[in-house]
Design a protein around this motif. Structure first.
Motif, PDB file in Angstrom:
ATOM      1  N   ALA A  75       0.846  -1.192  -0.279  1.00  0.00           N
ATOM      2  CA  ALA A  75       0.144   0.322   0.152  1.00  0.00           C
ATOM      3  C   ALA A  75       0.521   1.798   0.172  1.00  0.00           C
ATOM      4  CB  ALA A  75      -0.801  -0.250   1.477  1.00  0.00           C
ATOM      5  N   GLU A  76       0.429   2.376  -1.109  1.00  0.00           N
ATOM      6  CA  GLU A  76       1.453   3.644  -1.397  1.00  0.00           C
ATOM      7  C   GLU A  76       0.352   4.641  -0.310  1.00  0.00           C
ATOM      8  OE1 GLU A  76       4.059   3.821  -2.386  1.00  0.00           O
ATOM      9  OE2 GLU A  76       4.613   2.255  -3.305  1.00  0.00           O
ATOM     10  N   GLY A  77       0.583   5.422   0.252  1.00  0.00           N
ATOM     11  CA  GLY A  77      -0.211   6.611   0.165  1.00  0.00           C
ATOM     12  C   GLY A  77       0.886   7.994   1.319  1.00  0.00           C
ATOM     13  N   SER A  78      -0.186   9.177   2.276  1.00  0.00           N
ATOM     14  CA  SER A  78       0.812   9.711   2.777  1.00  0.00           C
ATOM     15  C   SER A  78       1.301   9.545   3.484  1.00  0.00           C
ATOM     16  CB  SER A  78      -0.274  10.871   2.283  1.00  0.00           C
ATOM     17  OG  SER A  78      -1.211  10.177   3.389  1.00  0.00           O
ATOM     18  N   GLY A  79       2.374  10.070   4.696  1.00  0.00           N
ATOM     19  CA  GLY A  79       2.705   9.565   5.276  1.00  0.00           C
ATOM     20  C   GLY A  79       3.417   7.904   5.313  1.00  0.00           C
ATOM     21  N   LEU A  80       3.956   7.656   5.898  1.00  0.00           N
ATOM     22  CA  LEU A  80       5.069   6.542   6.540  1.00  0.00           C
ATOM     23  C   LEU A  80       3.680   5.018   5.796  1.00  0.00           C
ATOM     24  CD1 LEU A  80       7.179   7.739   8.853  1.00  0.00           C
ATOM     25  CD2 LEU A  80       7.565   6.590   6.452  1.00  0.00           C
ATOM     26  N   SER A  81       3.472   5.453   4.556  1.00  0.00           N
ATOM     27  CA  SER A  81       2.775   3.260   4.482  1.00  0.00           C
ATOM     28  C   SER A  81       3.757   2.715   4.419  1.00  0.00           C
ATOM     29  CB  SER A  81       2.302   4.134   3.088  1.00  0.00           C
ATOM     30  OG  SER A  81       3.443   3.938   1.937  1.00  0.00           O
ATOM     31  N   ILE A 100      17.742   4.122  13.955  1.00  0.00           N
ATOM     32  CA  ILE A 100      16.402   4.638  12.984  1.00  0.00           C
ATOM     33  C   ILE A 100      16.803   6.305  13.179  1.00  0.00           C
ATOM     34  CG2 ILE A 100      13.792   5.836  13.471  1.00  0.00           C
ATOM     35  CD1 ILE A 100      13.554   3.159  12.812  1.00  0.00           C
ATOM     36  N   ASP A 101      17.836   6.236  13.955  1.00  0.00           N
ATOM     37  CA  ASP A 101      18.006   8.020  13.972  1.00  0.00           C
ATOM     38  C   ASP A 101      18.643   8.248  12.982  1.00  0.00           C
ATOM     39  OD1 ASP A 101      16.674   8.815  16.260  1.00  0.00           O
ATOM     40  OD2 ASP A 101      18.127   8.308  17.669  1.00  0.00           O
ATOM     41  N   GLU A 102      20.222   8.014  12.650  1.00  0.00           N
ATOM     42  CA  GLU A 102      20.971   7.686  11.645  1.00  0.00           C
ATOM     43  C   GLU A 102      20.044   7.317  10.354  1.00  0.00           C
ATOM     44  OE1 GLU A 102      25.588   6.578   9.295  1.00  0.00           O
ATOM     45  OE2 GLU A 102      24.339   4.847  11.581  1.00  0.00           O
ATOM     46  N   LEU A 103      19.373   6.913  10.066  1.00  0.00           N
ATOM     47  CA  LEU A 103      17.746   6.636   9.411  1.00  0.00           C
ATOM     48  C   LEU A 103      17.510   7.734   8.542  1.00  0.00           C
ATOM     49  CD1 LEU A 103      16.744   5.296   6.808  1.00  0.00           C
ATOM     50  CD2 LEU A 103      15.022   4.275   7.994  1.00  0.00           C
ATOM     51  N   HIS A 104      16.712   8.481   9.987  1.00  0.00           N
ATOM     52  CA  HIS A 104      16.285   8.733   9.478  1.00  0.00           C
ATOM     53  C   HIS A 104      16.658  10.936   9.333  1.00  0.00           C
ATOM     54  CE1 HIS A 104      14.493  13.097  12.006  1.00  0.00           C
ATOM     55  NE2 HIS A 104      13.568  12.752  11.243  1.00  0.00           N
ATOM     56  N   GLU A 105      18.486  10.893  10.358  1.00  0.00           N
ATOM     57  CA  GLU A 105      18.664  12.243   9.244  1.00  0.00           C
ATOM     58  C   GLU A 105      19.416  11.839   8.033  1.00  0.00           C
ATOM     59  OE1 GLU A 105      23.988  13.123   9.697  1.00  0.00           O
ATOM     60  OE2 GLU A 105      22.091  12.630  11.898  1.00  0.00           O
ATOM     61  N   HIS A 106      19.344  10.322   7.377  1.00  0.00           N
ATOM     62  CA  HIS A 106      19.759  10.676   6.232  1.00  0.00           C
ATOM     63  C   HIS A 106      18.470  11.203   5.151  1.00  0.00           C
ATOM     64  CE1 HIS A 106      23.908   9.052   5.801  1.00  0.00           C
ATOM     65  NE2 HIS A 106      23.666   8.698   6.494  1.00  0.00           N
ATOM     66  N   PRO A 126      10.032  15.655   5.363  1.00  0.00           N
ATOM     67  CA  PRO A 126      10.821  15.268   6.730  1.00  0.00           C
ATOM     68  C   PRO A 126       9.602  14.197   7.811  1.00  0.00           C
ATOM     69  CG  PRO A 126      12.785  16.213   5.966  1.00  0.00           C
ATOM     70  CD  PRO A 126      10.805  16.729   5.952  1.00  0.00           C
ATOM     71  N   TRP A 127       9.445  12.927   8.081  1.00  0.00           N
ATOM     72  CA  TRP A 127       9.135  12.019   8.948  1.00  0.00           C
ATOM     73  C   TRP A 127      10.281  12.585  10.986  1.00  0.00           C
ATOM     74  CZ3 TRP A 127      10.302   9.143   4.607  1.00  0.00           C
ATOM     75  CH2 TRP A 127       9.416   9.281   3.552  1.00  0.00           C
ATOM     76  N   GLN A 128       9.291  12.313  11.601  1.00  0.00           N
ATOM     77  CA  GLN A 128       9.864  12.031  12.778  1.00  0.00           C
ATOM     78  C   GLN A 128      10.722  11.234  13.002  1.00  0.00           C
ATOM     79  OE1 GLN A 128      10.115  15.263  14.461  1.00  0.00           O
ATOM     80  NE2 GLN A 128       9.266  16.114  12.532  1.00  0.00           N
ATOM     81  N   VAL A 129      10.857  10.711  13.995  1.00  0.00           N
ATOM     82  CA  VAL A 129      11.493   9.923  14.738  1.00  0.00           C
ATOM     83  C   VAL A 129      11.253   9.226  15.128  1.00  0.00           C
ATOM     84  CG1 VAL A 129      13.751   8.989  15.939  1.00  0.00           C
ATOM     85  CG2 VAL A 129      14.290  11.341  14.740  1.00  0.00           C
ATOM     86  N   PRO A 130       9.864   9.232  16.026  1.00  0.00           N
ATOM     87  CA  PRO A 130       9.154   8.926  16.608  1.00  0.00           C
ATOM     88  C   PRO A 130       8.347   7.522  15.598  1.00  0.00           C
ATOM     89  CG  PRO A 130       9.497  10.465  18.173  1.00  0.00           C
ATOM     90  CD  PRO A 130       9.909  11.338  17.335  1.00  0.00           C
ATOM     91  N   ARG A 133      10.359   5.469  13.733  1.00  0.00           N
ATOM     92  CA  ARG A 133      10.116   4.333  14.347  1.00  0.00           C
ATOM     93  C   ARG A 133       8.933   3.261  14.882  1.00  0.00           C
ATOM     94  NH1 ARG A 133      13.383   5.958  18.100  1.00  0.00           N
ATOM     95  NH2 ARG A 133      14.949   5.320  18.169  1.00  0.00           N
ATOM     96  N   GLN A 134       7.580   3.787  15.137  1.00  0.00           N
ATOM     97  CA  GLN A 134       6.588   3.301  14.946  1.00  0.00           C
ATOM     98  C   GLN A 134       6.345   2.561  14.443  1.00  0.00           C
ATOM     99  OE1 GLN A 134       3.438   5.741  16.658  1.00  0.00           O
ATOM    100  NE2 GLN A 134       2.337   4.065  16.710  1.00  0.00           N
ATOM    101  N   ALA A 135       6.182   3.171  12.735  1.00  0.00           N
ATOM    102  CA  ALA A 135       6.023   2.422  11.433  1.00  0.00           C
ATOM    103  C   ALA A 135       6.961   1.122  11.045  1.00  0.00           C
ATOM    104  CB  ALA A 135       5.234   3.426  10.451  1.00  0.00           C
ATOM    105  N   ILE A 136       8.332   1.815  11.570  1.00  0.00           N
ATOM    106  CA  ILE A 136       8.929   1.146  10.693  1.00  0.00           C
ATOM    107  C   ILE A 136       8.607  -0.757  11.720  1.00  0.00           C
ATOM    108  CG2 ILE A 136      11.106   0.176  10.892  1.00  0.00           C
ATOM    109  CD1 ILE A 136      11.982   2.493   8.867  1.00  0.00           C
ATOM    110  N   THR A 137       8.938  -0.696  12.914  1.00  0.00           N
ATOM    111  CA  THR A 137       8.446  -1.579  13.901  1.00  0.00           C
ATOM    112  C   THR A 137       7.022  -2.464  13.440  1.00  0.00           C
ATOM    113  OG1 THR A 137       9.689  -0.544  15.873  1.00  0.00           O
ATOM    114  CG2 THR A 137       8.163  -2.056  16.445  1.00  0.00           C
ATOM    115  N   ALA A 138       6.316  -1.794  12.991  1.00  0.00           N
ATOM    116  CA  ALA A 138       4.584  -2.302  12.526  1.00  0.00           C
ATOM    117  C   ALA A 138       5.157  -2.864  11.138  1.00  0.00           C
ATOM    118  CB  ALA A 138       4.138  -0.945  12.843  1.00  0.00           C
TER     119      ALA A 138
END
Length: 182
Positions: A75-81, A100-106, A126-130, A133-138
């Motif tokens: 699924a594509e979409g707005s935000g962290l799909s 995640i912090d390093e990924l976020h920085e990049h 750019p997305w915020q770190v929390p 982190r939440q989307a990738i963990t899910a």
């Protein structure tokens, strides 16, 4: 004179001094209390013109993005799909970001990587770190999706693209371990 915003009347009266301030920052000219035009220095215009001409279609990540869409339709979409999370994890596999912090920085500072994860969209903020982190963990908790991602990362054409992007061949099962940390 240091103004970030000026009315049309003030612009006429103090044109020379106001134009000098555009060397430091853009100047917004308002008319009847609403934004009307922006005045920027030549250097800023050239810098932003380069950004407007950004076309990553020839980069290997563009091919990888298309492979992900074809072979791992999510699924594509707005935000962290789910598709954006998969692409973020693909970058983790290619470049081996520590967490995640390093990924976020990049993602914040590398326009190409942000474009890749964003799905080639209009360049969302750019997305915020929390949130990241939440989307990738899910996504990582979704066993079938992760199995499909591992299969995608194991393909020879994907490995070749990863190497062309400057990545290195890594053990697929170990590349995500840092992503699950706090």
């Amino acid at each position: 004179m240091r103004n970030e915003s000026v009315g049309l009347v003030d612009l006429r009266r103090n044109l020379s001094a106001l134009l000098e301030t555009t060397r430091l920052q853009p100047l917004m000219v308002h008319r009847y209390g609403t934004p009307w035009a922006y005045v920027v220095s030549d250097a800023q215009w050239r810098q932003h013109r380069v950004q407007l001409e950004f076309d990553p279609s020839g980069h290997p990540l563009a091919r990888l993005q298309q492979l992900q869409r074809d072979l791992l339709p999510l699924a594509e979409g707005s935000g962290l799909s789910p598709a954006a999370c998969a692409r973020a994890l693909i970058l983790q596999a290619i470049y081996g970001f520590d967490d995640i912090d390093e990924l976020h920085e990049h993602l914040c500072f590398d326009r190409l990587l942000h474009w890749f994860v964003d799905g080639g969209g209009a360049g969302a903020d750019p997305w915020q770190v929390p949130e990241l982190r939440q989307a990738i963990t899910a996504f990582m908790d979704d066993t079938p999706a992760m199995a499909a991602l591992f299969r995608l990362l194991g393909r020879d054409d994907v490995v070749a693209i990863a190497v062309a992007c400057g990545g290195q061949r890594r053990e697929t099962g170990a590349v995500f371990k840092a992503m699950t940390g706090p």
